[in-house]
Motif scaffolding. Sequence first.
Motif, PDB file in Angstrom:
ATOM      1  N   GLU A 160       0.918  -1.164  -0.002  1.00 37.12           N
ATOM      2  CA  GLU A 160       0.044  -0.042   0.080  1.00 37.12           C
ATOM      3  C   GLU A 160       0.761   1.155  -0.010  1.00 37.12           C
ATOM      4  N   SER A 161       1.995   1.324   0.547  1.00 34.92           N
ATOM      5  CA  SER A 161       2.994   2.404   0.628  1.00 34.92           C
ATOM      6  C   SER A 161       3.393   2.716  -0.470  1.00 34.92           C
ATOM      7  N   ARG A 164       1.129   4.341  -3.046  1.00 36.25           N
ATOM      8  CA  ARG A 164       1.198   5.682  -2.754  1.00 36.25           C
ATOM      9  C   ARG A 164       2.223   6.473  -3.485  1.00 36.25           C
ATOM     10  N   TYR A 165       3.345   6.052  -3.402  1.00 35.21           N
ATOM     11  CA  TYR A 165       4.344   6.634  -3.924  1.00 35.21           C
ATOM     12  C   TYR A 165       4.409   6.515  -5.631  1.00 35.21           C
ATOM     13  N   ASN A 178      -3.972   2.860  -7.431  1.00 37.52           N
ATOM     14  CA  ASN A 178      -4.849   2.690  -6.262  1.00 37.52           C
ATOM     15  C   ASN A 178      -4.683   1.162  -5.807  1.00 37.52           C
ATOM     16  N   THR A 234      -6.560   8.640  -6.885  1.00 36.50           N
ATOM     17  CA  THR A 234      -5.432   8.024  -6.951  1.00 36.50           C
ATOM     18  C   THR A 234      -4.934   8.063  -5.660  1.00 36.50           C
ATOM     19  N   GLY A 235      -3.949   7.233  -5.298  1.00 36.61           N
ATOM     20  CA  GLY A 235      -3.364   7.165  -4.101  1.00 36.61           C
ATOM     21  C   GLY A 235      -4.056   6.616  -2.799  1.00 36.61           C
ATOM     22  N   GLN A 236      -5.131   5.894  -3.216  1.00 37.23           N
ATOM     23  CA  GLN A 236      -6.164   5.483  -2.093  1.00 37.23           C
ATOM     24  C   GLN A 236      -6.261   4.053  -2.058  1.00 37.23           C
ATOM     25  N   THR A 237      -6.411   3.680  -0.733  1.00 35.19           N
ATOM     26  CA  THR A 237      -6.934   2.212  -0.394  1.00 35.19           C
ATOM     27  C   THR A 237      -8.353   2.136  -0.065  1.00 35.19           C
TER      28      THR A 237
END
Length: 248
Positions: A160-161, A164-165, A178, A234-237
Amino acid sequence: MKGLIVGLANDQSLAWGCASALRAQGAALALTYLNDRARPHVEPLARAVEAPIFLPLDVTQPEQVDALFDTIAAQWGSLDFLLHSIAFAPKADIQGRVLDSSAQGFATAMDISCHSLIRLAARAAPLMTQGGAILTMSFYGSEKVVPGYGIMGPVKAALESTMRYLAAELGPAGIRVNALSAGPVRTRAASGLSHFDELMRKAAETAPMHQLVTIEQVGEMAAFLLSGRSPTVTGQTIYVDAGYNITG
């Protein structure tokens, strides 16, 4: 819309729920299978969704990654989405305590389950010339301690990290990244977890909606996140778990 789905194992896979939903939206799909033993389980599914590209992919074999993306580039010239649905850890490490996990087992789990997303995204991104979407599959054990989830908890947290990057780095190119965190579903991968039946029971009892989710429901959310209907997400769980994650 043209997309690549990796990690499809059989008709109980989360990836199959996603492939079915995406095909129903009219997407052309490239599908992969792990090896000759897996092929008989995946090939009928590839025929069912009329996949024009169907190739072996073991993400630890660079030549197979090369062959896959060379074929996509030659046949399609571009790519709209990538669905990464791959997770693996040696049985001894996933069923034991994190404290007792071997360095090699942990490294293997991290490489196949997490770093493979980086490798595939690096190959997919240049083909997303008009922007695109990348989605990976996670689980609540990345955030909270889930008995029996073992080293996959730290590995999914890293995944998950990483998501995000990648979202931050690929955003300027119009590529969204995502993670979809599904509630417990009885897949082949999940069958390797200890205490999985108890996890299923607890999820159904404690989720606000008092139910489990299906691969079809997971697939509908995946199709939404990979389509043009979610252009700024974007960048979401994103959780699809009947609310189970809010009860822990």
